[in-house]
Every structure is written in C-alpha cells, then in structure tokens.
Scaffold this motif. Structure first.
Motif, PDB file in Angstrom:
ATOM      1  N   ASN A  82       0.857  -1.176   0.000  1.00 45.67           N
ATOM      2  CA  ASN A  82       0.000   0.000   0.000  1.00 45.67           C
ATOM      3  C   ASN A  82       0.892   1.223   0.000  1.00 45.67           C
ATOM      4  OD1 ASN A  82      -2.561  -1.057  -0.061  1.00 45.67           O
ATOM      5  ND2 ASN A  82      -2.719  -1.274   2.161  1.00 45.67           N
ATOM      6  N   ILE A  83       0.633   2.163  -0.912  1.00 44.79           N
ATOM      7  CA  ILE A  83       1.420   3.391  -0.990  1.00 44.79           C
ATOM      8  C   ILE A  83       0.618   4.500  -0.337  1.00 44.79           C
ATOM      9  CG2 ILE A  83       2.648   4.986  -2.485  1.00 44.79           C
ATOM     10  CD1 ILE A  83       3.723   2.126  -2.553  1.00 44.79           C
ATOM     11  N   ASP A  84       1.204   5.160   0.646  1.00 46.81           N
ATOM     12  CA  ASP A  84       0.545   6.256   1.364  1.00 46.81           C
ATOM     13  C   ASP A  84       1.443   7.476   1.278  1.00 46.81           C
ATOM     14  OD1 ASP A  84      -0.413   6.886   4.831  1.00 46.81           O
ATOM     15  OD2 ASP A  84      -1.073   7.791   2.954  1.00 46.81           O
ATOM     16  N   THR A  85       0.969   8.530   0.601  1.00 45.95           N
ATOM     17  CA  THR A  85       1.759   9.747   0.408  1.00 45.95           C
ATOM     18  C   THR A  85       1.011  10.917   1.001  1.00 45.95           C
ATOM     19  OG1 THR A  85       2.747   8.866  -1.612  1.00 45.95           O
ATOM     20  CG2 THR A  85       2.842  11.254  -1.274  1.00 45.95           C
ATOM     21  N   LYS A  86       1.672  11.666   1.836  1.00 44.69           N
ATOM     22  CA  LYS A  86       1.116  12.871   2.433  1.00 44.69           C
ATOM     23  C   LYS A  86       2.177  13.949   2.409  1.00 44.69           C
ATOM     24  CE  LYS A  86      -2.142  10.506   5.499  1.00 44.69           C
ATOM     25  NZ  LYS A  86      -2.561  10.269   6.911  1.00 44.69           N
ATOM     26  N   GLY A  87       1.918  15.006   1.640  1.00 47.79           N
ATOM     27  CA  GLY A  87       2.882  16.098   1.560  1.00 47.79           C
ATOM     28  C   GLY A  87       4.193  15.625   0.981  1.00 47.79           C
ATOM     29  N   GLY A  88       5.279  15.886   1.701  1.00 45.42           N
ATOM     30  CA  GLY A  88       6.602  15.500   1.238  1.00 45.42           C
ATOM     31  C   GLY A  88       7.061  14.167   1.765  1.00 45.42           C
ATOM     32  N   LYS A  89       6.140  13.328   2.251  1.00 49.10           N
ATOM     33  CA  LYS A  89       6.502  12.026   2.772  1.00 49.10           C
ATOM     34  C   LYS A  89       5.688  10.954   2.069  1.00 49.10           C
ATOM     35  CE  LYS A  89       7.633  13.772   7.412  1.00 49.10           C
ATOM     36  NZ  LYS A  89       7.354  13.635   8.863  1.00 49.10           N
ATOM     37  N   SER A  90       6.355   9.860   1.769  1.00 46.07           N
ATOM     38  CA  SER A  90       5.680   8.739   1.130  1.00 46.07           C
ATOM     39  C   SER A  90       6.093   7.462   1.840  1.00 46.07           C
ATOM     40  CB  SER A  90       6.042   8.651  -0.359  1.00 46.07           C
ATOM     41  OG  SER A  90       5.330   7.618  -0.989  1.00 46.07           O
ATOM     42  N   LYS A  91       5.121   6.543   1.965  1.00 49.12           N
ATOM     43  CA  LYS A  91       5.357   5.315   2.699  1.00 49.12           C
ATOM     44  C   LYS A  91       4.832   4.143   1.877  1.00 49.12           C
ATOM     45  CE  LYS A  91       4.585   5.297   7.095  1.00 49.12           C
ATOM     46  NZ  LYS A  91       3.909   5.303   8.420  1.00 49.12           N
ATOM     47  N   ALA A  92       5.681   3.125   1.682  1.00 45.86           N
ATOM     48  CA  ALA A  92       5.276   1.880   1.035  1.00 45.86           C
ATOM     49  C   ALA A  92       5.108   0.837   2.124  1.00 45.86           C
ATOM     50  CB  ALA A  92       6.305   1.434   0.014  1.00 45.86           C
ATOM     51  N   ILE A  93       3.865   0.439   2.386  1.00 45.77           N
ATOM     52  CA  ILE A  93       3.541  -0.431   3.506  1.00 45.77           C
ATOM     53  C   ILE A  93       3.337  -1.849   2.997  1.00 45.77           C
ATOM     54  CG2 ILE A  93       1.935  -0.823   5.406  1.00 45.77           C
ATOM     55  CD1 ILE A  93       1.181   2.172   5.161  1.00 45.77           C
ATOM     56  N   PHE A  94       4.062  -2.796   3.582  1.00 50.03           N
ATOM     57  CA  PHE A  94       3.907  -4.204   3.215  1.00 50.03           C
ATOM     58  C   PHE A  94       2.662  -4.773   3.898  1.00 50.03           C
ATOM     59  CE2 PHE A  94       7.711  -4.980   0.888  1.00 50.03           C
ATOM     60  CZ  PHE A  94       8.633  -4.054   1.380  1.00 50.03           C
ATOM     61  N   LYS A  95       1.823  -5.437   3.106  1.00 51.30           N
ATOM     62  CA  LYS A  95       0.621  -6.050   3.664  1.00 51.30           C
ATOM     63  C   LYS A  95       0.957  -7.335   4.409  1.00 51.30           C
ATOM     64  CE  LYS A  95      -2.449  -4.124   0.147  1.00 51.30           C
ATOM     65  NZ  LYS A  95      -3.449  -4.401  -0.912  1.00 51.30           N
ATOM     66  N   ASP A  96       1.831  -8.140   3.842  1.00 49.71           N
ATOM     67  CA  ASP A  96       2.247  -9.386   4.499  1.00 49.71           C
ATOM     68  C   ASP A  96       3.614  -9.751   3.937  1.00 49.71           C
ATOM     69  OD1 ASP A  96       0.959 -12.811   4.666  1.00 49.71           O
ATOM     70  OD2 ASP A  96       2.431 -11.721   5.905  1.00 49.71           O
ATOM     71  N   LEU A  97       4.650  -9.247   4.578  1.00 50.91           N
ATOM     72  CA  LEU A  97       6.006  -9.410   4.064  1.00 50.91           C
ATOM     73  C   LEU A  97       6.353 -10.894   3.974  1.00 50.91           C
ATOM     74  CD1 LEU A  97       8.581  -7.971   3.173  1.00 50.91           C
ATOM     75  CD2 LEU A  97       9.340  -8.012   5.568  1.00 50.91           C
ATOM     76  N   GLY A  98       6.817 -11.279   2.780  1.00 48.39           N
ATOM     77  CA  GLY A  98       7.198 -12.668   2.556  1.00 48.39           C
ATOM     78  C   GLY A  98       8.255 -12.750   1.477  1.00 48.39           C
ATOM     79  N   GLU A  99       8.550 -13.982   1.047  1.00 47.44           N
ATOM     80  CA  GLU A  99       9.606 -14.195   0.066  1.00 47.44           C
ATOM     81  C   GLU A  99       9.287 -13.528  -1.271  1.00 47.44           C
ATOM     82  OE1 GLU A  99      11.265 -18.509   1.707  1.00 47.44           O
ATOM     83  OE2 GLU A  99      10.363 -18.339  -0.296  1.00 47.44           O
TER      84      GLU A  99
END
Length: 1410
Positions: A922-939
């Motif tokens: 999931n990509i979440d961007t607010k202003g000058g910050k962006s975050k790529a969030i893993f839903k279920d980190l795996g191989e």
C-alpha cells in the motif's frame, strides 16, 4: 365616409389616367387601409383591370381641367368607380379578419438623429424617422432624463408627423451640452438612438459656475468628442460575475460594478451586453439594468439558446473596456426518463405566402438512446393551439412547413424523439408572417407615410385575357431523403392579376410528367415536394396560371437524386486537452475533413474510469474556432474528452478520446528532446530512440510526436507526420519508409500544456536492412540515485537483438573529459538485469559518462548513446529510503523529500520496474513524505525498492530487502504486534445439556503467566458456588459456567485478559429480549434434562396409515426398562389393550382398524416407572382428523380393484372391491365421461367392501365406457371398464347366457362330508354349460357328478370331499349372444388343523383391535 371619398374622384383620360382623390383626414385609418389593401388585392384573381395607386401632387389648374368625354369613356369611368368602391369594401372586410400580428414588428430607426455643434444662443433641431407596427411612440431624453415640454414650454418643441419626429431646442446655452436620446417603443419592443449636442462659447470662455458643478474639470486637455464624452477614461470592473451554471427554466442574473475615472456626471457610459460577440437587445427573455454604478443582465427564463460567452462592454466615447465570462445552461429534467434534451435555436427561414422553412439545432443530450428524429409544431399567433406539422420524425434539422394561411403569423417549436419518448419542446421561434417577401419588404421599408390629401390612381391599358408566361430561374435549393425544395422567379409576362403555380415532376430520363399539387395551386415561388422515392432521380418544372388559363411550363431542372445533399460530418480529430485553471481545461481539435455547413461542436468530458460522459456545452460551440474551455471540473480529478461536429444533417461520430488530463492550473510545454538515434533499421521501417527533454514544463511528459523528411542529394524535403496519436515511450518505429532512402527526423514532446518545440533535425540516416549478427544498441540509458561513491544506471533492451537472444549487458564508464580509449568496463561478466548499481571506481566530485552494450552468442553489439555527464557527489539534504516497523508491527519503507514542486509525485518501483500489483503493497503519500507499507512481508517481496520524486533534480533512493533482512523485520514485527492478546473468537455464550450457561472465548496464544478477570456489570466476580471459572493457557480457552440463569443475572459480561504486557478484553451484553430468550432456553434445557432421566419420548406421538388402510399411532421412546409401563388414553379414557408392549426397537404403536369418524378424539400415551413419567398427546380433531381421513381414503381408493361385470337376474352389475369402506370416501360414476344420473333402473351402492353400479334391463344405449371415481378429499382415483367391446357388449343382450343365481362365493366344508351345489342358468337359445377347476376344464367322474337338466337347472355333487377337492370351481354358460362365468371357492379342512391354526394365529397377532 366612402361616399365623400368617392365623390372627390376626378378621372382624366390620357395614355395614362390619373385619378385625384381628396377629403381624407384620418391618417391612421388610411395607413391601415393602404397596407391591408396591398395584401388583399393579391389574394384573389382579379376579374377586371388592375388598379395601381400612387400619390402624385396635382396643381389646382389640373384639378379643374375637364375633358369632353364620349359615351364609351363615361361608361368606363362609372365602371371604374364601382370597381374601386368594391375593392375598398373588400379591403375593409379583409382587414377585420386579418390577424394584426402578421404585420407586427419592433421599432426601427430609418433616420437616426444627428449630433450637432452650435454656438450659444443658436437654435438646434434633431430629426429622426421611425418604422414599426403598430406605430411606435417616441420619447426624447436628455442625459437619460425624459424631457418635459410642459415644464420648459419656451425651451423645447417636440413634434411627430407621419413617422417623422423632431426635437427643437431654442436659444442654446452651455447647459444644453449633453447626450440626447430618442426612444421608440411599441408592443414589440423598444429601441433608442443617440445624438450629442456641444454648445460652444465665443472666445473660449468658461462659466465658473460649471466648474463647481463638475461639468468641466479639464478645460484645455480634456476635449469633448462628437458623442459628448471625454476622449480618455479609465474603466475598471469590480465584483465581477463568475462562470455561471443554470438549468432550463431557471432565472439567472449576471452583474458587474463599473468604476469610471474621472467621474463626470454630465457624461454617462453606454452599457452593452454581447453573447458570443453578438449584441443583445432587451426582450421578454432578457432584461438589462444600469443603476449608474452596476450593470446587470437577467435571463428571466433560461434556455440553452442563452448559453455562451457573455461580454459586458462599457463605452465612453471612442474608448471602451470589456469583461467576459461563460454561462452554461443545462437541459431541464425530462418528463419521460431516458427522453432526449430539447432542440434549440428554432428559426424561420425563407418565409412566403403559404410556406416557411423551419431550422433548429440538435441537442447535446440524447437520453442514452440515439435520436430517431424531430417533430415540428406550429401555433397561430394569438391562439394557444399547437398543431404537429409532420407525421413521422424527420432527421434533417431543416423542414419546410406548407399550408400556411396568407396574412397570418405563426410561431414554431421542435421536439426530439428517441425510443424512450419525446423531449420537452424547444423555445418557440420568433413570430413570422405568411407574406410575399416583396410585401414584407414594402411594409417595412415604407411605413406609415404622411397623408397628402390625394390618391393618384394610374393604370395602363389593360391586357385582357393574358395567359402568364413560364417561370424563370427554376432550381433545386435543397434536397434531402424526405423532400426537395424548389425555387423560381415569377414570369415577365403575367397580365395585371395575381398568378399561381402548378408544380410537375417526372422520373429522370422519362417524359411522364405528373402534377404534384393537383387540386390547389400554390401562391409562393417556393414549393416543397414530398413523397419521393429515396435514391431515385427526378426532374421538375413549374407552370403559371391565372383566370385566363395555365401557361407553358418552365425549363425542367436537371436530374436531382432524392438523398441528403448534406452529409453528416466526420468526427473531429486530434483532441488535445490542456490545463487552464483549477476547475477548467482547454480542449482543442481539428476540423473534420470535407465538413460542410457546420453549426458547431459538442464537447463531452468523463472522469477516467467512470464510463459516464457529461456534456461540457449544451449549445453547439460555433464554427469560428476549434477550441473550447470546459468549466465546472473537479480539481485533481483526471478527465478525458471527446468532440462531435454538428450540421443540419446530424451529429458526427464522437472523436477518439483524448489523453487523460488532471485538472490543475496551466503549465508550460516541454523543451525539445535530443540525441536522436536509430535503434533498428529494416527495408521499410526504422526504430528511433531519443532522450527526454531537459525541461518538462512543470509536469510529466504525456507523449511524443515524430516527424520525418527525405533527404535527396543533401537537399531535405517536406516534413511529414510519423504518428498522429502521442506515443509514451522514448522509442518509435516509423513504418512505410523507402528502402535505401536517407531520412532526417525530429521529435517534439507533449505534456498537459501542449506540444513543445520540435528538436533539431537529426543527422541523416539511411533506411536499409541491418544484417549484423550482434545486437543493436540499448537505449534510454539514465542515471539515478547519484551519491559521492555510487549511482544506479538504468537502460532498456535493444530493439534489434541480432541473430540470437540477448545473453546480457556490459556497462562502460569513463571520466567525461577523458578520451575514447579510456572507456573501461564496470562488470566482467554479462549482467542479466537491466540495471546496475555502480559502487566502485567513482571519485567524489568527478564527472562521469556511461554507456551500455548488449551481447549475444555472436558477440558484443554497438554501444548505446552516452549518458549526460554525472558528477559523483551527494547533494546537501539528500535522504535515503528508511525501513521501519511501527508499534503495531507494520513494516514499511519511508522516503522524504523537501525539494518538491507543486506537480511532483513519488514513484515507487521494485527492481526498477513499476509496481503494478498492489496486493503486496500500500502506498501512502502525504505532503513530502511517502510510505510503502507491506501487507504481508514474505519471500515474494524480496528485491530492490526504489523511489523517485518527479519534477525534481533527480531526487531518488532505494533499499534492498534480502532474505536475512526479511527475517529480521518479521521477528521485530512479531514482537511489536503482540502487546495485545490476539483472540481467535470473541466472548460467546451457549447453553449446556443440564441447562447450565457457559461463557467462553478463545485466545490465539497464551503464555503460562496469562490470567483473566471476570466482570459482571462493572463488578468483578470470582470463582465459587455460582460461577465456575477456568483459564487454559495451552489452548487459550477462557470460560465461565453458571449453574442457573436468574433474573438478577441480566447485564453485561466482560472477560479481561492479561499476558505479560499484552492485554485484551471482550464483552457480551445480555439484556432485554436477548436475556429473556437465553433464560427461557436454559430453563427448557434443564427441564428436558430432568425429563430424560426417566422414560421419555424421543419422537412425539404421531400417526401413519398402513397398507391395510388401518391407522397406526406410533411414537419413539428411550431410557426404557422392564418395569416401564405404557398406558393409552382416548378423550381421558384408558384404552384397554390385549397384551403388554415389548418396546421393540424403542417404538410403541397402537393399531386402529377401519378408522372412521367414531375414532376422532384426543389420544394420549403415558410412560412411567419408578424414575418418573413422560407423556405425549395427539389431537385427531377438526383439521388434523380431516388430514388423517384424507390419507385413509387415499389408501382405500388405492386398494380398489379393477371394475368387473356381473350378470344379475335384473340386468348387469359393475363392481369393485376395496379394503373397507368409509363414508368419507366419496364415490362417483360416469358413463362416457358424463356424470350418471341415478334412477330406479340405474342404481349405485356399497355392500360390505364391494362398491357397485346396478343397471337393470340394459339396452344398447348402455354400452360405452364406465368410470368409477373415488375422491379422497384431495385427489380423485379412477377405475374404468368399457362395455363397447365384443366381450363385454354381450352383457347388454337379454337372451344371452347367464347364471341367475344359486352358487355361493365361498364354501367351507369338513373333510369327509358331501358337497351339493346347484344354480339356475338362462339363455335363448339354451346355453351350453361347462365347468373349470382352477382355470382348467373339469368333467364328471365317480366322485363328482355334474348335471344339466331342463335347460335351466345345473347341479354339482361330490359324495365325499377331501382336501384334494379344495380349489376354485367355475361354471361357464355360453350361447350365441354371450358367455358368462360364475366362480365358487371350495375349502376343505380337517378339524384338528383348524384348532392348531387358530392358536398360531393368536400368537402371531401382536396388534390390538379396539
């Protein structure tokens, strides 16, 4: 009046006769007569010589002149007077019937007042002439203030004579310097004309009092124009109207406050409003107001015709300022869902005496279904009755309306129709009068003239009986699939009376002329021909006619094909949206090829992905430009646009959808691309590659356009377009080139602002087949993530791969200023990926260039273009991608940028490829910050994650997640994720077997230190007699058991868990109906448990009907022991049974034989022993009893045997046996499907189990099919027998062989006894008698004697019977009319066996009879 009029006529004979008529003073009435007479005298064919009237002044001497007349002249003059009198009487009668509105038109200045400059103390006079009907009233104004003659009788003189109006100002002084206005008004409207008066003084003197009044503030440098205004003013607008949106039928207002500097009270501005550049005049639809400071315009009833660009123009002398904005008017809600919008801009063209062409514009909204056509309605002015002009819808947006009545005025409207219904009507057209164009022009150009006191009538010698000549200049002015419009000019030779026309047609190539208007000739030199075969060619000609006859035909037209001459336009091309404002986009397009008579364009917009299109304009955007500003869009949304062209033939197909554009403020076009190179070449095509522009214009590049030109002997040719639709990649294949031809190329980049400047022409490239075995050059080589000791190089694979697949890539580098021989390879082995992080060999602050080469089995190919120079340095403020695990255990990649522009975006990629699958991130961007969030980190998430910020100077970073990093992050996430005890299930409640209440929840995992607190209504409860609590750390199960649920236990139950730092709780609310239901269920379960401790019923008492049609009551029991007793009751009275029940298989039954109404009642069965008792009840009453009887009757009906025939002494009997008979079983008999009516001869009845139909003295009429129907209450069961067959038909003959009686059905006899049977037979002739035993022939012997005596008596005797004699014996009697059989069963028994049989039967009978 007319007698005075006629007595003043003096006739003079000459080559031209002139008649002077005097004595008329009522000028208004005469003006009406004059105009009406001019129309009326053309309505009918004249029967005498024509009379032309002209006004010629005569001198007194000429009026007194008399000429001696002959008798013939006197008679002729008398006849002329009579004819003139008749003509004027007809004119007056016609005028009474005439619809006055046919002549109504708004005022119009023929002569406008002229400005004057005079000296003081001089007189000045303004003149103007006004036309209009009714005659307009003229009012004079000074600086917009009405002039009152009564207040200043010596100053002003206002006169109005015969349409000539004047204002005279006496002894002018400087105060008379002003703007003067003449305003003309009648019922059709108002119009004004302006003139200025400048009064000059001798010696340039200025009255000091005027300075204080503010009239002259700049006596030398501020001159006065001829209009009375200052030569230069500063005009500004405040409180301006914005883009307005309305709906049809609403009232809309536009306004602006106008500030004029300097403010000179004496001089007022002219306020003008324009729509799409056309001056707007006040009408019933538009009202204007000027307060002196604010100008406003009100649309009283907005229609789509009012949509457009509105401009307010403020004029001060020779200078003016403007302000404009757009007004949008949407369609009103349709009365019928799915109906189209209303047509618009209905106009009347080419009006004539009985004919007018109505035109309109098609609506933008079709309601979701194509428009099938249009209906045209007309209404006579002064009435409210609308008449539909066409029976079937027409698609062409012009239609000729015929059948109008001359002299009357009409208005028109148009309605659109599709398969859903008919639209609302359009706004009505302006009134149009059915008049000859010459009459209309005369009435408008010669308004009411001053009456001279005389009418001069001049006439030629009549040409009696002149047949008119042929019309001239006949031509087809319009042709469609539905009609053809003809136009011609009247003939030169026409006599002195009105003429009419007949139109003829023929199929081209033939001379078979047919008259189109066979009954009534037309009056107008225009005619619409309908009912023509589509696709055929026709010729047309016209004949004139009058009272003298029908003239010769005109020359025929050329062959005209019945088809639309005007084609529907093709779709516009190259739709290009560009940014304009935060809520608008400018859309441009190119005109469709071969477009004719375009009315305009409709533009539509759609939010990307919605699939829903909305019109941007509802009035076709005029053909004066191929650009439109679409307003009312949502900022930040992405839109696509499409355009369609409109002409009278219809609407074109929609253009191709434009490229998506995000609604934002306008941006700039990009700079040119550069470094154009050839990536592949074959015989007829070449693949080009280039580099992205260095300046993108503030937004991302949306595409590229490529041009090419031939170069012959070093001379370049004309540029040609290689692609029409923009391409998104920085590489493109150009097709259809000439082999061995040399070409040059140029590329232009496009963004949302438009297409930028093309690049410089490339170096010449020859189009020839590449045959080399090694790959071509990679392309689009770029550098990113530049640091002081590393950078990342990206590229795309070659277009030309050579003769074998690409095996890998080599990256070369050198310092920018180094020579070519200093290129060195970064990697020793070929790279399989199309990116490389260069982290060795770089020196901080040094500039480098890079290139890439592809390799295959044949070798290493040509290198790519060299990258732009890159300096190895880490710029201040550079940030890296940071991996983070928050308190909730969520793993994310984070990147910040403080160098973003308004159009910058964060673009994440994995392994330097765009992330298209969002199921992992999931990509979440607010202003000058962006975050790529893993839903279920795996191989599946292992790789290099990079982030680039667009529209910056290369801001980018990356982070690599390998297997070791993944394990570390998952462990950290797990540690932070479990401060909350996870629950597998929330708190729930259930009832246990004994009626206990169990509360429980399941935790996913609990440690050995986990504990639980139990809360009831905010108070903690503890383990004890009432509550049994348990926490199982191994399974995570937490439960609490209550022995009994009482009323005081209503409330909220909460389990609170604590496992180290982790806590959690779950609650359950048990109040109201929920608690009551749970409590009742617990009580029931408790009672059930106690009941089941002793003998009890598993299945309650029920019933079933056996195959023997008996009723069995049964129930299933459990927990039975030997001492358990069962007692049956009916209506509280015990039923005595013969033996005790053994409860085999746990089933208890009670058999009721031959169940009937007497057995109805309430049955109860009770189980009891020392442990307790249980009971079950079954009510067999009313509906329950009826249902049971229906089933009993059904089983009885199914047991019925087939119908048999038996002869009796009285006749024949049809019968069937059932198991047993009950009254509820209804029996019906039918003969040949007709209900039998019972009489003394035909009877029915029941004997035991036999149901019979007796027919006494049968006749041949009784033959046929007989049906017995047994109705069980729901269904009928039928048994049939046919007496029509040869076998059964014999039963109908009275002389047939019959057994009349005497033999029993069954005989039971003890062994050793003698058996003697006898019977009587009948038949004529005497029947033959034979015997059968067990269906086999049987004859007399010593033991058995068979006798047949006297033709009637039959006997059967066995002297000593034995068991061998048991069996079925049949007597068969037969004669020519038929055969009959009678059976008797003989049963021989031994007495000892009989007793033994009885005992065995009692043992086996386990069922009890009531």
């Amino acid at each position: 009046m007319f007698s005075a009029f006629s007595n003043g006529i003096l006739l003079f004979k000459n080559s031209f006769r002139e008649v002077s008529i005097s004595g008329i003073t009522d000028t208004e009435e005469e003006r009406i007569k004059e105009s009406a007479a001019y129309v009326a005298k053309r309505n009918l064919f004249a029967t005498d010589e024509g009379v032309s009237v002209s006004k010629v002044a005569k001198s007194t001497s000429e009026e007194e002149h008399r000429e001696k007349k002959s008798r013939k002249v006197a008679i002729r003059e008398s006849a002329e007077r009579v004819a003139l009198k008749k003509m004027l009487e007809d004119t007056q009668a016609f005028h009474k019937k005439l619809n006055q509105d046919k002549l109504l038109h708004a005022p119009e200045f023929i002569i406008e007042p002229r400005s004057h400059t005079v000296w003081e103390k001089q007189n000045v006079k303004f003149h103007c002439s006004v036309a209009g009907w009714p005659a307009p009233r003229v009012t004079w104004y000074k600086n917009n203030v009405p002039i009152n003659v009564q207040t200043h009788p010596d100053k002003y003189i206002i006169e109005s004579r015969y349409g000539l109006h004047s204002l005279e100002i006496s002894i002018c002084d400087f105060d008379d310097t002003a703007q003067y206005r003449a305003s003309a008004m009648n019922v059709k409207g108002e119009i004004s004309a302006y003139a200025s008066l400048v009064v000059k003084r001798y010696k340039g003197e200025i009255d000091a009092s005027l300075l204080h009044a503010g009239t002259v503030s700049m006596p030398l440098g501020f001159g006065i124009t001829p209009h009375g205004y200052a030569s230069r003013f500063e005009i500004s607008f405040v409180d301006k109207f914005d883009v307005a949106f309305g709906r049809e039928g609403e009232t809309m207002s536009l306004g602006c406050t106008v500030v004029i500097s300097p403010d000179i009270k004496r001089f007022k501005p002219d306020i003008e409003w324009y729509r799409n550049g056309v001056l707007i005049t006040p009408s019933k639809w538009v009202q204007m107001h000027w307060s002196g400071e604010r100008a406003s315009l009100t649309l009283t009833h907005a229609n789509k015709e009012d949509e457009g660009l509105y401009t307010l123009r403020v004029v001060m002398g020779d200078y003016y300022e403007e302000y404009s904005n757009y007004v949008f008017v949407r369609d009103a809600d349709a009365e019928i869902p799915g109906a189209p919008g209303a047509p618009l801009d209905v106009q009347c063209l080419d009006a004539n005496k009985d004919y007018v062409i109505v035109s309109w514009k098609q609506p933008a909204v079709d309601g979701g279904n194509p428009i099938l056509g249009y209906f045209i309605d007309r209404c006579e002015v002064g009435t409210t009755h609308w008449t539909q002009c066409n029976e079937t819808p027409v698609k062409f947006a012009r239609f000729p309306v015929t059948g109008l009545i001359e002299g009357r005025s009409y208005i028109f409207r148009v309605r659109a129709v599709n398969k859903a219904g008919i639209s609302l009507p359009s706004r009505v057209s302006e009134p149009v009068a059915a008049l000859d164009p010459a009459d209309r022009a005369r009435l408008r150009s010669h308004p009411s003239a001053p009456w001279t006191g005389q009418i001069i009538v001049t006439e030629e010698e009549p040409a009696e009986g002149v047949v008119p000549g042929p019309p001239t200049d006949l031509q087809v002015i319009e042709a469609t699939k539905n009609y053809v419009v003809l136009s011609w000019k009247p003939p030169g030779q026409r006599g002195h009376e009105g003429i009419m026309y007949f139109v003829e047609k023929c199929v081209a190539g033939t001379e078979d002329w047919q008259r189109v208007n066979t009954e009534i000739p037309v009056k107008s030199p225009r005619f619409a021909v309908f009912d023509l075969a589509e696709g055929k060619s026709y010729c047309f000609r016209v004949r004139c006619c009058n009272s003298a006859g029908i003239g010769e035909p005109s020359e025929a037209t050329e062959a005209t094909v019945v088809d639309d001459k005007l084609d529907i336009p093709k779709a516009p091309g190259r739709i290009m949206p560009t940014r304009n404002t935060d809520t608008s986009v400018v859309v441009t397009w190119t005109e469709p090829p071969d477009a004719k008579e375009l009315v305009g364009y409709y533009i539509e917009s759609s939010v990307v992905g919605s699939g829903h299109w909305e019109p941007c304009n509802n009035n076709p955007h005029g053909n004066y430009g191929h650009q439109f500003i679409c307003h009312g869009l949502i900022n930040g949304e992405k839109y696509i646009f499409r355009v369609r062209a409109v002409n009278a033939a219809g609407l074109s197909e929609f253009s191709q959808d434009s490229e998506p554009i995000e609604v934002q403020a306008a941006i700039a076009a990009p700079s040119p691309p550069y470094d154009i190179m050839v990536l592949e070449s074959v015989r007829d095509s070449m693949v080009l590659g280039w580099k992205q522009p260095k300046v993108t214009g503030g937004t991302e590049i949306t595409g590229y356009y490529v041009n090419y030109r031939e170069v012959v002997d070093g001379v370049p040719g004309k540029w040609m377009e290689a692609n029409i639709k923009a391409i998104s990649e920085k590489a493109y294949r150009i097709q259809n080139l000439k082999e061995n031809m040399v070409y040059q190329f140029q590329v232009a980049a496009a963004n949302l602002a438009g297409v930028g400047t093309p690049s410089l022409p490339s170096q010449p490239f020859k189009c020839e087949e590449w045959t080399i075995a090694v790959p071509g050059p990679p392309h689009d080589v770029t550098c990113t993530e530049v640091r002081k000791d590393s950078l990342v190089l990206l590229w795309k694979e070659p277009v030309y791969t050579g003769r074998s697949p690409i095996a890998g890539y080599y990256v070369d580098m050198k310092e920018t200023e180094a020579k070519e021989e200093h290129w060195r390879s970064v990697n020793e082995k070929p790279l399989q990926k199309k990116f490389l992080k260069v982290n060795s060999g770089l020196k901080q602050g040094v500039s480098y260039v890079f290139r890439v080469r592809a390799t295959n089995q044949a070798g290493v190919g040509k290198p790519s273009d060299v990258t732009d120079p890159v300096v190895a340095e880490t710029r201040p403020g550079t940030k890296e991608v940071v991996v983070d695990v928050d308190d909730n255990g969520v793993i994310s990649l984070n990147f910040e940028c403080d160098q973003m522009s308004p159009n910058s975006k964060f673009v994440w990629s994995k392994n330097y490829e765009p992330i298209e699958d969002d199921s992992r991130l999931n990509i979440d961007t607010k202003g000058g910050k962006s975050k790529a969030i893993f839903k279920d980190l795996g191989e599946d998430d292992l790789g290099v994650y990079s982030c680039v910020v667009t529209d910056t100077d290369g801001v980018s970073s990356s982070h690599t997640i390998d297997e070791e990093e993944m394990k570390h992050l998952l462990a950290l996430s797990h540690e932070r994720k479990f401060p909350t005890v996870p629950l597998a299930s929330e708190l729930a409640v259930e009832i246990l077997e004994k009626g206990e209440v169990r509360f429980w929840l399941q935790a996913e995992k609990l440690s050995g230190n986990a504990k639980a607190n139990f809360i009831f209504n905010d108070k903690e409860i503890f383990n004890g007699e009432k509550y049994k609590m348990k926490v199982d750390q191994k399974t995570g199960l937490v439960e609490m058991i209550m022995d009994k649920l009482e009323d005081k236990d209503e409330g909220t139950y909460t389990f609170q868990l604590q496992d180290g730092k982790a806590t959690n709780q779950s609650s359950l609310v048990l109040i109201g109906d929920v608690f009551k239901k749970l409590q009742d269920e617990a009580d029931f379960q408790r009672k059930e448990w106690h009941r089941k401790q002793g003998p009890h019923f598993v299945d309650k008492l029920g019933w079933e009907v056996t195959d023997d049609c008996n009723v069995m009551l049964k129930c299933k029991v459990a927990n039975i022991k030997k001492e358990t007793h069962i007692v049956w009751y009916k209506d509280d009275r015990e039923i005595m049974v013969d033996e005790e029940h053994d409860f085999k298989d746990g089933v208890c039954t009670l058999l009721i034989s031959e169940f009937s109404k007497k057995d109805a009642g309430t049955y109860e069965v009770i189980l009891k022993d020392d442990r307790g008792k249980d009971s079950s009840e079954l009510k067999l009453k009313d509906t329950a009893f009826a249902d049971l009887m229906n089933e009993v009757c059904r089983r009885i009906a199914l047991s019925a045997t087939d119908l048999k025939i038996q002869s009796t002494a009285e006749g024949i009997r049809l019968y069937s046996y059932v198991t047993y008979y009950v009254e509820d079983l209804r029996v019906g008999w039918m003969h040949n499907d007709t209900q039998i009516r019972f009489t003394d001869r035909v009877k029915t009845g029941v004997t035991g189990e036999q149901i019979w139909l007796q027919i006494n003295e049968p006749t041949p009429q009784d033959k046929g099919k007989y049906t017995m129907e047994l109705f069980d209450g729901k269904t009928g069961h039928k048994k049939t027998v046919d007496l029509s067959g040869q076998e059964n038909y014999a039963y109908l003959f009275p002389d047939r062989a019959r057994v009349l009686g005497g033999l029993p059905d069954v005989v039971t006899i003890q062994e050793g006894k003698a058996l003697n049977l006898s019977c009587t037979v009948w038949g004529d002739p005497t029947p033959e008698v034979s015997w059968l035993k067990n269906e086999k022939p049987f004859v007399s012997d010593a033991n058995c004697i068979l006798k047949f005596e006297s033709g009637r008596n039959v006997s059967f005797t066995i002297s000593t019977v034995s068991t061998l004699d048991s069996g079925k014996y049949s007597i068969v009697v037969k004669n020519k009319y038929g055969t009959e059989t009678s059976d008797v069963t003989v049963s021989v028994f031994i007495p000892e066996e009989e007793r033994q049989s009885e005992q065995e039967k009692k043992k086996e009978d386990k069922k009890t009879k009531v």
